[in-house]
Every structure is written in structure tokens, then in C-alpha cells.
Design a protein around this motif. Structure first.
Motif, mmCIF file in Angstrom:
data_model
loop_
_atom_site.group_PDB
_atom_site.id
_atom_site.type_symbol
_atom_site.label_atom_id
_atom_site.label_comp_id
_atom_site.label_asym_id
_atom_site.label_seq_id
_atom_site.Cartn_x
_atom_site.Cartn_y
_atom_site.Cartn_z
ATOM 1 N N GLU A 212 -2.223 9.166 -17.052
ATOM 2 C CA GLU A 212 -1.808 9.822 -15.817
ATOM 3 C C GLU A 212 -0.442 9.305 -15.394
ATOM 4 O OE1 GLU A 212 -4.985 8.855 -13.180
ATOM 5 O OE2 GLU A 212 -4.478 6.729 -13.061
ATOM 6 N N PRO A 213 0.320 10.136 -14.678
ATOM 7 C CA PRO A 213 1.670 9.724 -14.272
ATOM 8 C C PRO A 213 1.643 8.785 -13.077
ATOM 9 C CG PRO A 213 1.202 11.923 -13.472
ATOM 10 C CD PRO A 213 0.024 11.525 -14.308
ATOM 11 N N THR A 214 2.612 7.876 -13.032
ATOM 12 C CA THR A 214 2.843 7.015 -11.877
ATOM 13 C C THR A 214 4.348 7.070 -11.581
ATOM 14 O OG1 THR A 214 3.354 4.987 -13.105
ATOM 15 C CG2 THR A 214 1.020 5.473 -12.724
ATOM 16 N N SER A 215 4.768 6.361 -10.554
ATOM 17 C CA SER A 215 6.198 6.346 -10.221
ATOM 18 C C SER A 215 7.025 5.648 -11.294
ATOM 19 C CB SER A 215 6.402 5.645 -8.871
ATOM 20 O OG SER A 215 5.912 4.312 -8.924
ATOM 21 N N ARG A 216 6.363 4.874 -12.153
ATOM 22 C CA ARG A 216 7.070 4.130 -13.194
ATOM 23 C C ARG A 216 6.823 4.675 -14.599
ATOM 24 N NH1 ARG A 216 6.443 -2.263 -11.422
ATOM 25 N NH2 ARG A 216 7.392 -2.054 -9.338
ATOM 26 N N GLY A 217 6.144 5.786 -14.701
ATOM 27 C CA GLY A 217 5.837 6.337 -16.010
ATOM 28 C C GLY A 217 4.371 6.675 -16.134
ATOM 29 N N LEU A 218 3.820 6.499 -17.342
ATOM 30 C CA LEU A 218 2.418 6.813 -17.584
ATOM 31 C C LEU A 218 1.577 5.550 -17.619
ATOM 32 C CD1 LEU A 218 2.724 9.470 -20.451
ATOM 33 C CD2 LEU A 218 2.247 9.913 -18.036
ATOM 34 N N ARG A 219 0.317 5.696 -17.252
ATOM 35 C CA ARG A 219 -0.641 4.608 -17.393
ATOM 36 C C ARG A 219 -1.961 5.179 -17.891
ATOM 37 N NH1 ARG A 219 -2.575 3.110 -11.153
ATOM 38 N NH2 ARG A 219 -3.671 5.078 -10.756
ATOM 39 N N VAL A 220 -2.800 4.317 -18.448
ATOM 40 C CA VAL A 220 -4.136 4.729 -18.866
ATOM 41 C C VAL A 220 -4.945 5.069 -17.615
ATOM 42 C CG1 VAL A 220 -6.243 4.045 -20.066
ATOM 43 C CG2 VAL A 220 -4.017 3.274 -20.918
ATOM 44 N N THR A 221 -5.599 6.203 -17.650
ATOM 45 C CA THR A 221 -6.326 6.684 -16.478
ATOM 46 C C THR A 221 -7.420 5.713 -16.062
ATOM 47 O OG1 THR A 221 -5.901 8.971 -17.070
ATOM 48 C CG2 THR A 221 -7.745 8.567 -15.589
ATOM 49 N N LEU A 222 -7.536 5.498 -14.767
ATOM 50 C CA LEU A 222 -8.612 4.701 -14.195
ATOM 51 C C LEU A 222 -9.830 5.593 -13.989
ATOM 52 C CD1 LEU A 222 -6.456 2.850 -11.533
ATOM 53 C CD2 LEU A 222 -7.537 1.780 -13.520
ATOM 54 N N ALA A 223 -10.972 5.159 -14.464
ATOM 55 C CA ALA A 223 -12.181 5.958 -14.311
ATOM 56 C C ALA A 223 -12.670 5.905 -12.868
ATOM 57 C CB ALA A 223 -13.280 5.446 -15.238
ATOM 58 N N SER A 224 -13.317 6.972 -12.451
ATOM 59 C CA SER A 224 -13.920 7.032 -11.129
ATOM 60 C C SER A 224 -15.109 7.970 -11.198
ATOM 61 C CB SER A 224 -12.909 7.548 -10.093
ATOM 62 O OG SER A 224 -12.588 8.898 -10.350
ATOM 63 N N VAL A 225 -15.943 7.903 -10.195
ATOM 64 C CA VAL A 225 -17.061 8.835 -10.113
ATOM 65 C C VAL A 225 -16.537 10.266 -10.157
ATOM 66 C CG1 VAL A 225 -18.835 9.739 -8.552
ATOM 67 C CG2 VAL A 225 -18.656 7.269 -8.946
ATOM 68 N N ARG A 226 -15.460 10.502 -9.439
ATOM 69 C CA ARG A 226 -14.888 11.849 -9.380
ATOM 70 C C ARG A 226 -14.413 12.316 -10.748
ATOM 71 N NH1 ARG A 226 -9.583 13.809 -8.208
ATOM 72 N NH2 ARG A 226 -9.598 15.858 -7.172
ATOM 73 N N SER A 227 -13.698 11.451 -11.484
ATOM 74 C CA SER A 227 -13.168 11.859 -12.779
ATOM 75 C C SER A 227 -14.281 12.100 -13.791
ATOM 76 C CB SER A 227 -12.181 10.813 -13.309
ATOM 77 O OG SER A 227 -12.828 9.587 -13.588
ATOM 78 N N VAL A 228 -15.328 11.266 -13.770
ATOM 79 C CA VAL A 228 -16.452 11.464 -14.681
ATOM 80 C C VAL A 228 -17.167 12.773 -14.360
ATOM 81 C CG1 VAL A 228 -18.733 10.592 -15.339
ATOM 82 C CG2 VAL A 228 -16.785 9.028 -15.211
ATOM 83 N N ARG A 229 -17.411 13.016 -13.081
ATOM 84 C CA ARG A 229 -18.094 14.250 -12.692
ATOM 85 C C ARG A 229 -17.293 15.473 -13.123
ATOM 86 N NH1 ARG A 229 -17.257 17.505 -8.651
ATOM 87 N NH2 ARG A 229 -16.026 15.998 -7.477
#
Length: 243
Positions: A82-99
Motif C-alpha cells: 500500500e502507498p504511504t507518503s514515503r513510498g510503498l509498504r507491506v500492507t498491515l492486516a486488519s479485520v476490515r482488510s480480511v473481511r
């Protein structure tokens, strides 16, 4: 094609006294790069939240930046980075993303099942049924690695049976994301026998050209696993975000 690399230890895959590694070779360099980065994300050698550098990855993999850039574009579309202000990072999992990932996959596979009952050849349906039976064999034999291999092959075969290449590619992406989220981020010991029995149910509905039954069974299968993962994530001792 699904490009997950899994060590299979099912009895049907033994060669020369050793268990063979089941790898389907990608078609080009970008696919190879994608597979390597994806495996680093799944195994957390690229941990959740860690920065992803195009230049660093290109150097480590001894390739140009172009295939890395193309692989990362696909990963961003899938949801692995996923994008951040400094580039890309590995996505952080969440209940929302899993659902959302599992609901998306359930919708795609459910529709693919409908198409498969219309378009699949007898040979394709035999392949679906074969991998369903292999998944049960591995589940009953307490072989989780073998089960995961059979599970992957089963879902790929069912998607291919739809006869729709666009849908196959979308299901591949959704499958990659859900596997990454559940194998990396959720500590959950599961009994695979119910999964395998559902595979058999789905295969039987497809063989009977039962559109409604196959579609409903595939959606229910994905959403049941989603519910188990969400329950695990929301336990007090869960090590992932519930945001």
C-alpha cells in the motif's frame, strides 16, 4: 495461473523416495519477481508495515527495476502493498482488510462456479473432483502442507472451469491476498477436514451442473473460513490489528 509455492507431502506426489516441490513455472521474469516478493510477504521476511524499495529489491534479485516495478504495481492492485507518503509498504492486516478480501473472493468464486456449470468440459470437472478428493486424503492424513497444495489446485481448477480468463486472473489475485493474510497474520490451528468435505460438495454440484448449488457452496466455503479468521483476530491475545 496460481503461483504459490508449497511443499507437497501427499502420497501421490512422491518421487524417488523424496517429496517433490510442486512449482508451476511463471511465464516471464515479472511473474518470477512477483512470486519471490509475494513469498517474502507471506513468510514475513518482508514484515507487515515494512517499506518496499524498488531499487533494493531489484539489487537483491539481480534484475532491472522494470520487472520489480511491474510486480509491485500488481501487488498494489491486489492489496499486498500500500502507498504511504514515503513510498510503498507491506500492507498491515486488519479485520476490515480480511473481511473485504474474503468477501471479494467469495463473490468471484461463486460467479465462476455458475459459469463452470455452463462451460466446463468433463475433463475439467474430473480435475476439480480429483483435487477435492486429494484435499480430503491429505486432511485425514494430518498433512497440512499437502492439504494446502491440494486446496490451491482445487480452487484453481474450479476457476479454470469457468472458461473465463478474466475471472481466472481476478480469482488468482484474490486467492493470493487471502492466503497471505491468513498464513502470515493469523495464528490459527484449523481442522482441514471440513474444508475438504466442502470441496467434495462443490465438485459434486459442478459435476451435476447445479448452478445454484455450486455457487452457494463455494461462497459459503470462503465465508466460513473468513468467519474463523475474524474470530481469531478479535481474540484478546491476537497479534494483528482489528481496525
Amino acid at each position: 495461473m496460481f503461483y504459490l509455492v508449497i511443499e507437497s507431502i501427499c502420497p501421490t506426489r512422491r518421487r524417488g523416495g523424496r517429496w517433490s516441490r510442486m512449482i508451476e513455472r511463471p511465464d516471464n521474469l515479472t511473474d518470477l519477481v512477483f512470486a519471490e516478493i509475494r513469498d517474502r510477504i507471506v513468510t514475513a521476511s518482508l514484515p507487515p508495515g515494512s517499506p518496499v524499495s524498488e531499487a533494493t529489491l531489484a539489487k537483491e534479485l539481480t534484475v532491472s527495476k522494470t520487472p520489480v516495478r511491474e510486480a509491485l504495481l500488481r501487488m498494489r492492485r491486489i492489496g499486498l502493498v500500500e502507498p504511504t507518503s514515503r513510498g510503498l509498504r507491506v500492507t498491515l492486516a486488519s479485520v476490515r482488510s480480511v473481511r473485504q478480501a474474503f468477501e471479494y473472493r467469495a463473490a468471484l468464486e461463486s460467479q465462476a462456479a455458475t459459469y463452470a456449470t455452463r462451460h466446463a468440459t468433463g475433463e475439467q470437472l474430473d480435475t476439480v473432483a480429483y483435487w477435492a478428493s486429494q484435499s480430503l486424503r491429505c486432511a485425514q492424513g494430518s498433512d497440512p502442507a499437502g492439504f494446502r497444495q491440494a486446496d490451491q489446485q482445487f480452487h484453481e481448477a474450479a476457476a479454470k472451469a469457468s472458461g473465463n480468463e478474466y475471472m481466472l486472473l481476478a480469482i488468482e489475485d484474490a486467492f493470493v491476498l487471502t492466503v497471505a493474510l491468513r498464513q502470515r497474520d493469523v495464528s490459527l490451528v484449523r481442522d482441514f477436514i471440513p474444508d475438504a468435505l466442502e470441496h467434495l460438495e462443490i465438485a459434486e454440484a459442478l459435476r451435476a451442473r447445479d448452478s445454484a448449488g455450486a455457487s452457494e457452496s463455494l461462497a459459503r466455503h470462503a465465508l466460513r473460513i473468513m468467519d474463523q479468521l475474524l474470530d481469531a483476530m478479535q481474540r484478546p491475545d491476537a497479534a494483528v490489528s482489528a481496525g
